[in-house]
Design a protein around this motif. Sequence first.
Motif, PDB file in Angstrom:
ATOM      1  N   PRO A  90     -28.400   4.254 -70.728  1.00  0.00           N
ATOM      2  CA  PRO A  90     -27.714   4.924 -71.826  1.00  0.00           C
ATOM      3  C   PRO A  90     -27.176   6.272 -71.351  1.00  0.00           C
ATOM      4  CG  PRO A  90     -30.102   4.921 -72.168  1.00  0.00           C
ATOM      5  CD  PRO A  90     -29.860   4.398 -70.791  1.00  0.00           C
ATOM      6  N   ALA A 122     -24.590   8.026 -73.119  1.00  0.00           N
ATOM      7  CA  ALA A 122     -23.648   8.456 -74.153  1.00  0.00           C
ATOM      8  C   ALA A 122     -24.028   9.785 -74.797  1.00  0.00           C
ATOM      9  CB  ALA A 122     -23.540   7.378 -75.231  1.00  0.00           C
ATOM     10  N   GLY A 123     -25.152  10.355 -74.386  1.00  0.00           N
ATOM     11  CA  GLY A 123     -25.606  11.618 -74.996  1.00  0.00           C
ATOM     12  C   GLY A 123     -24.612  12.739 -74.753  1.00  0.00           C
ATOM     13  N   LEU A 124     -24.674  13.762 -75.588  1.00  0.00           N
ATOM     14  CA  LEU A 124     -23.696  14.852 -75.509  1.00  0.00           C
ATOM     15  C   LEU A 124     -24.018  15.848 -74.402  1.00  0.00           C
ATOM     16  CD1 LEU A 124     -23.227  15.520 -79.335  1.00  0.00           C
ATOM     17  CD2 LEU A 124     -21.797  14.134 -77.817  1.00  0.00           C
ATOM     18  N   GLY A 125     -25.275  15.924 -74.010  1.00  0.00           N
ATOM     19  CA  GLY A 125     -25.662  16.846 -72.932  1.00  0.00           C
ATOM     20  C   GLY A 125     -25.434  18.296 -73.299  1.00  0.00           C
ATOM     21  N   THR A 126     -25.806  18.651 -74.525  1.00  0.00           N
ATOM     22  CA  THR A 126     -25.518  20.024 -74.997  1.00  0.00           C
ATOM     23  C   THR A 126     -26.277  21.081 -74.193  1.00  0.00           C
ATOM     24  OG1 THR A 126     -27.224  19.740 -76.670  1.00  0.00           O
ATOM     25  CG2 THR A 126     -24.965  19.363 -77.373  1.00  0.00           C
ATOM     26  N   ARG A 127     -27.402  20.666 -73.569  1.00  0.00           N
ATOM     27  CA  ARG A 127     -28.174  21.674 -72.813  1.00  0.00           C
ATOM     28  C   ARG A 127     -27.449  22.107 -71.539  1.00  0.00           C
ATOM     29  NH1 ARG A 127     -33.752  18.584 -72.708  1.00  0.00           N
ATOM     30  NH2 ARG A 127     -32.339  16.847 -73.087  1.00  0.00           N
ATOM     31  N   GLU A 140     -24.618  13.190 -66.396  1.00  0.00           N
ATOM     32  CA  GLU A 140     -25.071  12.196 -65.401  1.00  0.00           C
ATOM     33  C   GLU A 140     -24.297  12.318 -64.089  1.00  0.00           C
ATOM     34  OE1 GLU A 140     -23.883  11.463 -68.471  1.00  0.00           O
ATOM     35  OE2 GLU A 140     -25.759  11.000 -69.521  1.00  0.00           O
ATOM     36  N   GLN A 158     -20.872   3.557 -76.915  1.00  0.00           N
ATOM     37  CA  GLN A 158     -21.531   3.921 -78.164  1.00  0.00           C
ATOM     38  C   GLN A 158     -20.522   4.821 -78.867  1.00  0.00           C
ATOM     39  OE1 GLN A 158     -24.770   6.716 -77.945  1.00  0.00           O
ATOM     40  NE2 GLN A 158     -25.769   5.899 -79.762  1.00  0.00           N
ATOM     41  N   PRO A 204     -22.762   9.205 -81.344  1.00  0.00           N
ATOM     42  CA  PRO A 204     -24.095   9.453 -80.778  1.00  0.00           C
ATOM     43  C   PRO A 204     -25.180   9.396 -81.853  1.00  0.00           C
ATOM     44  CG  PRO A 204     -22.879  11.516 -80.941  1.00  0.00           C
ATOM     45  CD  PRO A 204     -21.967  10.440 -81.485  1.00  0.00           C
ATOM     46  N   GLY A 213     -28.179   8.149 -81.610  1.00  0.00           N
ATOM     47  CA  GLY A 213     -29.554   8.139 -81.114  1.00  0.00           C
ATOM     48  C   GLY A 213     -29.744   7.145 -79.991  1.00  0.00           C
ATOM     49  N   LEU A 214     -30.841   7.332 -79.250  1.00  0.00           N
ATOM     50  CA  LEU A 214     -31.122   6.466 -78.094  1.00  0.00           C
ATOM     51  C   LEU A 214     -31.284   4.996 -78.510  1.00  0.00           C
ATOM     52  CD1 LEU A 214     -31.874   5.997 -75.123  1.00  0.00           C
ATOM     53  CD2 LEU A 214     -34.207   6.718 -75.678  1.00  0.00           C
ATOM     54  N   ALA A 238     -27.981   3.517 -78.942  1.00  0.00           N
ATOM     55  CA  ALA A 238     -27.309   3.289 -77.649  1.00  0.00           C
ATOM     56  C   ALA A 238     -27.811   1.995 -77.011  1.00  0.00           C
ATOM     57  CB  ALA A 238     -27.553   4.483 -76.718  1.00  0.00           C
ATOM     58  N   PRO A 243     -31.273   8.011 -67.569  1.00  0.00           N
ATOM     59  CA  PRO A 243     -30.777   8.685 -66.361  1.00  0.00           C
ATOM     60  C   PRO A 243     -31.160  10.159 -66.288  1.00  0.00           C
ATOM     61  CG  PRO A 243     -29.012   7.595 -67.552  1.00  0.00           C
ATOM     62  CD  PRO A 243     -30.191   7.591 -68.443  1.00  0.00           C
ATOM     63  N   ASP A 244     -31.658  10.721 -67.387  1.00  0.00           N
ATOM     64  CA  ASP A 244     -32.127  12.106 -67.327  1.00  0.00           C
ATOM     65  C   ASP A 244     -33.300  12.256 -66.374  1.00  0.00           C
ATOM     66  OD1 ASP A 244     -30.387  12.956 -69.162  1.00  0.00           O
ATOM     67  OD2 ASP A 244     -31.821  13.288 -70.778  1.00  0.00           O
TER      68      ASP A 244
END
Length: 293
Positions: A11, A13-18, A29, A106, A109, A111-112, A115, A133-134
């Motif tokens: 998965p 598709a997360g926004l990676g805001t951090r 990723e 997805q 976003p 949620g996991l 996804a 993948p984090d």
Amino acid sequence: MNARIRKAVFPVAGLGTRFLPATKTVPKEMLTIVDRPVIQYVVDEAREAGIEHLIFVTGRNKGVIEDYFDVQTELQATLENRGKTTELNLLAADLPEAGTTSFTRQQLPLGLGHAVWCARELVGREPFALLLPDMIMQAPKGCLAQMMEMYEETGGNIISVEQCEPERASSYGIVGVGETAGSGFRITEMVEKPAPGTAPSNHFISGRYILQPEIMDILARQETGAGGEIQLTDAMIALLADQAFYGMPFDGQTYDCGSKSGFLAANVAYALARADIAPAFQEELKKIIAARR
Ligand code: UTP
């Protein structure tokens, strides 16, 4: 015999805001650990474990991940003309065979869990691996390969787990520890971010899963949980009522590359593990540390 695990879901598709502002245009990723994108390490782990088909659940602004796992014809031609065989071999070794990758989107976003559900048609009715993948897992034998060995013995659903300081348990998904099974144990319960003092153990869910296809039926209900998101842990808790789940303590080192400190630690650890750059890098590190004293 247990059904073979042939497919892995990633998965992404997360926004990676951090990692803003970098992730405005670069998917998290694709950020590099030394000279390879984070996703490459996780794909390597899946291939080492014998996975034959890689399924990426992507989102907007993630097209570059698809390009990364394709041939770059112009680059290849230039390298050939210049006689750069080392680089050419490196690219060839990392390239998945044609027809062994799939990409789906997805669209929101949500949620996991959502996804994972987006991959249902590509997974089909067979057990599959799920790799977040984090998390980069460093070990002589990869985490998923360790889980595959355990799966041969136990079947069912398997989750990689690690132990945290008990007071940190409320930051994680925590599992309850039952009888010994394979190289791990039977999971008795799961709790996402338990309230302080209520965690059933200090074993937290660390980012690798082998799941049976029935998880998709539960995710299809689209029930939302914490943060209004469709949570994978909620679906696993529901499936635990019908199917066995096992925890496999991972023998190795994990880096949470979704956090800045974990990402930087991974860069240091992988650089120090690389014979080609470790000596020079070690000198640079020493200088930085000495200058800060
Ligand atoms: P995170 O909780 O780390 O969220 O997702 P994030 O959006 O990627 O990052 P931050 O917190 O904003 O910095 C854990 C994993 O689940 C995937 C992410 O890509 C990551 O691999 N995920 C999460 C999705 O694919 N879709 C979602 O809707 C949420």
